[in-house]
Design a protein around this motif. Structure first.
Motif, PDB file in Angstrom:
ATOM      1  N   ALA A   1      -0.869   7.301   3.565  1.00  0.00           N
ATOM      2  CA  ALA A   1      -1.212   5.885   3.666  1.00  0.00           C
ATOM      3  C   ALA A   1      -1.565   5.523   5.104  1.00  0.00           C
ATOM      4  O   ALA A   1      -2.555   4.823   5.373  1.00  0.00           O
TER       5      ALA A   1
ATOM      6  N   SER B   1     -13.484   4.638  -7.410  1.00  0.00           N
ATOM      7  CA  SER B   1     -13.066   5.346  -6.197  1.00  0.00           C
ATOM      8  C   SER B   1     -14.050   6.454  -5.854  1.00  0.00           C
ATOM      9  O   SER B   1     -14.376   6.681  -4.681  1.00  0.00           O
TER      10      SER B   1
ATOM     11  N   THR C   1      -8.942   9.419  -2.601  1.00  0.00           N
ATOM     12  CA  THR C   1      -7.894   9.422  -3.628  1.00  0.00           C
ATOM     13  C   THR C   1      -8.444   9.446  -5.050  1.00  0.00           C
ATOM     14  O   THR C   1      -7.670   9.373  -6.003  1.00  0.00           O
TER      15      THR C   1
ATOM     16  N   GLY D   1      -0.608   4.392  -0.747  1.00  0.00           N
ATOM     17  CA  GLY D   1      -1.440   5.574  -0.526  1.00  0.00           C
ATOM     18  C   GLY D   1      -1.926   6.203  -1.816  1.00  0.00           C
ATOM     19  O   GLY D   1      -2.623   7.215  -1.787  1.00  0.00           O
TER      20      GLY D   1
ATOM     21  N   LEU E   1     -13.868   7.303  -1.965  1.00  0.00           N
ATOM     22  CA  LEU E   1     -12.473   7.271  -1.511  1.00  0.00           C
ATOM     23  C   LEU E   1     -11.802   8.630  -1.722  1.00  0.00           C
ATOM     24  O   LEU E   1     -12.027   9.283  -2.759  1.00  0.00           O
TER      25      LEU E   1
ATOM     26  N   PHE F   1      -5.031   7.017   6.091  1.00  0.00           N
ATOM     27  CA  PHE F   1      -6.166   6.290   5.524  1.00  0.00           C
ATOM     28  C   PHE F   1      -6.447   5.026   6.327  1.00  0.00           C
ATOM     29  O   PHE F   1      -7.600   4.720   6.653  1.00  0.00           O
ATOM     30  N   CYS F   2      -5.403   4.277   6.647  1.00  0.00           N
ATOM     31  CA  CYS F   2      -5.582   3.036   7.401  1.00  0.00           C
ATOM     32  C   CYS F   2      -6.096   3.308   8.806  1.00  0.00           C
ATOM     33  O   CYS F   2      -6.925   2.542   9.333  1.00  0.00           O
TER      34      CYS F   2
ATOM     35  N   SER G   1      -3.706   1.544  -5.291  1.00  0.00           N
ATOM     36  CA  SER G   1      -3.604   0.670  -4.117  1.00  0.00           C
ATOM     37  C   SER G   1      -4.643   1.026  -3.059  1.00  0.00           C
ATOM     38  O   SER G   1      -5.039   0.168  -2.267  1.00  0.00           O
ATOM     39  N   THR G   2      -5.113   2.272  -3.051  1.00  0.00           N
ATOM     40  CA  THR G   2      -6.171   2.627  -2.099  1.00  0.00           C
ATOM     41  C   THR G   2      -7.480   1.930  -2.459  1.00  0.00           C
ATOM     42  O   THR G   2      -8.180   1.407  -1.583  1.00  0.00           O
TER      43      THR G   2
ATOM     44  N   THR H   1       3.212  -0.853   4.011  1.00  0.00           N
ATOM     45  CA  THR H   1       3.758   0.340   3.371  1.00  0.00           C
ATOM     46  C   THR H   1       5.275   0.321   3.477  1.00  0.00           C
ATOM     47  O   THR H   1       5.820   0.062   4.551  1.00  0.00           O
TER      48      THR H   1
ATOM     49  N   TYR I   1       0.816  -1.209   0.000  1.00  0.00           N
ATOM     50  CA  TYR I   1       0.000   0.000   0.000  1.00  0.00           C
ATOM     51  C   TYR I   1       0.854   1.265   0.000  1.00  0.00           C
ATOM     52  O   TYR I   1       1.602   1.518   0.939  1.00  0.00           O
TER      53      TYR I   1
END
Length: 301
Positions: free
Chosen positions: A63, A160, A167, A26, A165, A66-67, A30-31, A49, A24
């Motif tokens: 990244a 997305s 991103t 970010g 999302l 977001f997690c 990958s998001t 990451t 990941y």
């Protein structure tokens, strides 16, 4: 195949993966992959990451944020590709060598965390591009669910947005090493000043950009619509002063605008070392054919 069918294929593929580690970054691709995997697998997904001199620090922070918001477990590992002389030499095989190193580290984390497989965010467009790193992923058994589902970059952005999302409209990002011409050795200081230069330009409101490093010359690539903004009186002087402060003797704006992978111009993308029987390369072959006939070559990135 419509986007709904591709999305269904993505979800089905992820569900079949078992406990999954997602590499990941970010970024946009990958998001989406991580969000879909988390929805499908819940606690059986792990984000990994990789922090390195090749990755802007802001991307690692994004990244992790977001997690944290989504409650997705994340492991951050530190890898220094510059410790490998072959990577540091910056040949056209750099991406392959670097991906081998980074994803070997990711696989190690995945194994220690009990993950059955590792996935990355390559999309269907990447199969038609100059991406020697894909060869490394296949050798290591890393899967690319977005690519396997047939999702293009436009599809990824559309999904997305549908999923809300953050991103969805994020500018495309590539590792900082792609700003340096092949054959020029990669130095930690060079990568740091590229990152600082791009951070400054982002701060001026320029979204999609690259600062290509040609020794004492900085060649700025921005979208055509942003060229006048960067070159406007008042802004031009700020950009020149800041980049000179970072060590550049000359600062230029590329009138051709932003081109993803512009440093690949002149690379023989059909050389045996770059071809992978598992990854189609019609764009590479088309480029070679057009070069032989004297026609304009298509974009290679």
């Amino acid at each position: 195949m419509g986007i709904d069918e591709k999305y269904a294929r993505l979800k089905a593929g992820v569900r079949d993966a078992g406990r999954l580690a997602v590499a990941y970054s970010g970024g946009v691709d990958s998001t989406l992959l991580l969000a879909v995997a988390h929805e499908a697998l819940g606690g059986d997904v792990l984000a990994v990451t990789v922090a390195s001199p090749f990755m802007p620090q802001a991307e690692c922070g994004a990244a992790e944020a977001f997690c944290a918001v989504r409650g997705i477990p994340l492991v951050r590992i530190e890898v220094d590709p510059l410790a490998d002389d072959a990577i540091r030499a910056n040949t056209p095989e750099r991406c392959y060598q670097c991906k081998r190193a980074l994803f070997s580290a990711v696989r190690g984390v995945a194994a220690s965390e009990g993950c059955a497989s590792v996935a990355d965010g390559s999309n269907a467009d990447d199969a038609d591009d100059f991406r020697p790193g894909l060869r490394a992923l296949r050798e290591l058994g890393v899967t690319s669910p977005l690519m396997e589902a047939g999702l293009t970059k436009d599809d990824v952005r559309a999904l997305s947005r549908t999923l809300g999302l953050p991103t969805a409209d994020k500018p495309s990002m590539a590792c900082l090493a792609t700003r340096v011409p092949y054959g020029t050795a990669l130095e930690r200081e060079t990568l740091a000043r590229i990152e600082a230069a791009e951070d400054f330009l982002h701060g001026l409101g320029v979204c999609q950009l690259r600062v290509r490093d040609h020794g004492d010359v900085a060649r700025i690539e921005v979208e055509p619509g942003d060229i006048e903004r960067v070159a406007a009186s008042g802004i031009r002087e700020q950009v020149d002063a800041r980049l000179r402060e970072l060590g550049y003797a000359h600062v230029s704006v590329d009138l051709a605008g932003f081109r993803s992978g512009s440093m690949n111009a002149g690379v023989d993308v059909c050389a045996p070392a770059f071809l992978d029987n598992d990854v189609p390369v019609p764009l590479a072959r088309a480029a070679a054919a057009q070069e032989r006939t004297g026609e304009g070559a298509p974009h290679v990135s």
